[in-house]
Design an enzyme around this catalytic site. Structure first.
Site, short mmCIF file in Angstrom:
data_model
loop_
_atom_site.label_atom_id
_atom_site.label_comp_id
_atom_site.label_asym_id
_atom_site.label_seq_id
_atom_site.Cartn_x
_atom_site.Cartn_y
_atom_site.Cartn_z
N TYR A 140 0.82 -1.22 0.00
CA TYR A 140 0.00 0.00 0.00
C TYR A 140 0.85 1.27 0.00
O TYR A 140 0.37 2.35 -0.33
CB TYR A 140 -0.94 0.03 1.21
CG TYR A 140 -2.03 -1.04 1.18
CD1 TYR A 140 -2.24 -1.82 0.05
CD2 TYR A 140 -2.85 -1.26 2.28
CE1 TYR A 140 -3.21 -2.79 0.02
CE2 TYR A 140 -3.83 -2.24 2.26
CZ TYR A 140 -4.00 -3.00 1.13
OH TYR A 140 -4.97 -3.98 1.10
N LYS A 190 3.45 -15.39 2.24
CA LYS A 190 3.39 -16.12 0.97
C LYS A 190 4.83 -16.42 0.58
O LYS A 190 5.32 -16.00 -0.48
CB LYS A 190 2.65 -15.25 -0.06
CG LYS A 190 2.32 -15.94 -1.37
CD LYS A 190 1.19 -16.94 -1.25
CE LYS A 190 0.97 -17.65 -2.57
NZ LYS A 190 0.07 -18.80 -2.47
N ASP A 223 -3.06 -18.13 1.49
CA ASP A 223 -4.21 -18.81 0.88
C ASP A 223 -4.75 -19.89 1.81
O ASP A 223 -5.97 -20.02 2.02
CB ASP A 223 -3.85 -19.38 -0.50
CG ASP A 223 -2.47 -20.01 -0.56
OD1 ASP A 223 -1.69 -19.85 0.40
OD2 ASP A 223 -2.15 -20.68 -1.56
N ASP A 247 -5.30 -6.80 5.86
CA ASP A 247 -6.51 -6.07 5.48
C ASP A 247 -7.61 -7.08 5.16
O ASP A 247 -8.75 -6.99 5.64
CB ASP A 247 -6.17 -5.22 4.24
CG ASP A 247 -7.26 -4.22 3.90
OD1 ASP A 247 -8.26 -4.16 4.64
OD2 ASP A 247 -7.10 -3.52 2.89
N ASP A 251 -10.79 -8.71 7.99
CA ASP A 251 -12.22 -8.63 7.65
C ASP A 251 -12.85 -10.01 7.69
O ASP A 251 -13.96 -10.19 8.19
CB ASP A 251 -12.42 -8.05 6.25
CG ASP A 251 -12.71 -6.55 6.29
OD1 ASP A 251 -12.41 -5.93 7.33
OD2 ASP A 251 -13.23 -6.02 5.30
#
Ligand code: NAD
Length: 355
Positions: A140, A190, A223, A247, A251
């Site tokens: 970001y 990852k 994942d 992020d 959620d």
């Protein structure tokens, strides 16, 4: 004297924040400690009044306070403004200005709301997860970023980048929190593909080995983590992850609990901290007294826990909420047929009385 900057913002932000302040005032009486509240403008209301989403005066007053309590910003009135003038810029400006690098989001399921989750009760009963998300680095903020024109084709670019110190400080936040809980951290990355993740994994492992040998650390690919969160959420206690993965996963974790109106968060830096509900300004219900203030009230509880180190009182606020829900009281977002539906203010008063 403890100085709290209060930024109600827009829409239901103002409604829920006043109930959280009600609880903080009660906390101040219980602790016999004086709290000084300073109300500040940010978001749409600041655009209307001061011509920009984060006025200088708001940032400097927030910097001078011991903790910030925020409601929510935004709304359709300001949706068409250019990017740098949008109300949400106030959030980015506060995070940056206050150097808030760690976002802490608990996902706790109240027994009374077991049926509000979209997952089976036996899968979610008793879940108590905290997601620690790195907030000021990663894709970001990495440069280069933008949309460029290249050989007649437009290309979008973002850069994922982390330095060792950035990884170290967020890892310490997660391990320290894990010490006060089940002593278990799952670091999500990852590392089979991304170089930033390979470095992340190496640094997190090193810190655990050297500084927190009593904490159990496991690593999980993002994942798989997103799958395990809905398959077996009780596997997790503290989840440590970078900005973009956090992020998304925070959620996902928070929605295990069923209602966005119940979820608090804290954003912490070396010197400053900001507490806010996870939800937005909910223009569809704003001004009607329908908003659930519990996310904001629990954000105030996090403020007491993290900024004032009053863990016991924070727990009591949590229990007060649990008691009120256990008695069958609900705001409309979490009510089922036949239950006592309260307004935002009535719910705030009930929790105050239970406390
Ligand atoms: P939202 O969280 O405001 O609302 C989503 C849905 O959940 C709506 O139906 C709303 O009525 C409901 N809801 C949210 N909080 C509730 C509560 N406390 N009690 C009962 N119901 C609740 O998300 P959105 O609709 O995508 O965004 C609305 C505005 O808020 C946008 O301008 C968005 O940019 C902004 N926003 C701000 C923040 C923030 O300030 N941190 C976060 C998210 C969105």
């Amino acid at each position: 004297m403890f100085k709290i900057a209060v930024i109600p913002g827009d829409g239901i932000g103002t409604e829920v924040t006043s109930q959280a302040v009600r609880i903080l005032k009660k906390a101040s009486r219980i602790l016999n400690e004086q709290f000084e509240f300073t109300e500040l403008r940010a978001g749409g209301i600041a655009i209307d009044t001061d011509g920009r989403p984060l006025p200088e005066a708001t940032l400097s007053a927030a910097l001078a306070s011991d903790a910030v309590l925020l409601g929510a910003v935004g709304g359709p009135k300001w949706d068409t403004l250019p990017y740098e003038m949008k109300p949400e810029q106030a959030l980015l400006g506060l995070r940056k200005g206050l150097e808030l690098y760690a976002n802490i989001r608990p996902a706790i399921l109240f027994d009374a709301l077991l049926n509000a989750s979209s997952l089976k009760p036996e899968v979610v009963k008793g879940i108590d997860i905290v997601v620690i998300r790195e907030l000021t680095g990663g894709i970001y903020y990495g440069r280069p970023a933008g949309i460029i024109e290249e050989n007649g084709t437009r290309r979008g670019i973002n850069t994922m980048t982390y330095t060792v110190p950035e990884i170290e400080r967020i890892a310490h936040t997660a391990f320290k929190l894990a010490k006060t809980r089940k002593k278990k951290v799952t670091s999500v990355d990852k590392a089979n593909i991304l170089h930033t993740s390979m470095l992340w994994r190496e640094v997190v492992s090193g810190i655990q080995k050297n500084d927190y040998p009593d904490i159990q650390l496991d690593h999980m690919y993002v994942d798989n983590a997103s799958m395990q969160l809905v398959r077996n959420p009780k596997h997790f206690d503290v989840i440590l992850t970078e900005n973009m993965f956090g992020d998304i996963l925070s959620d996902e974790a928070s929605m295990l609990t069923g209602s966005i109106g119940m979820l608090p968060s804290a954003s912490i830096g070396e010197k400053h901290a900001l507490y806010e509900p996870v939800h937005g300004s909910a223009p569809d219900i704003a001004g009607k007294g329908l908003a659930n203030p519990i996310a904001s009230i629990l954000s105030a509880a996090m403020l007491l826990e993290y900024s004032l180190k009053q863990k016991e009182l924070a727990r009591k606020i949590f229990h007060a909420v649990e008691t009120v829900l256990g008695e069958g009281y609900r705001t409309s977002d979490i009510a089922t047929a036949g239950q006592n539906v309260l307004s935002t203010e009535e719910m705030g008063r009930r929790v105050e009385n239970a406390l």
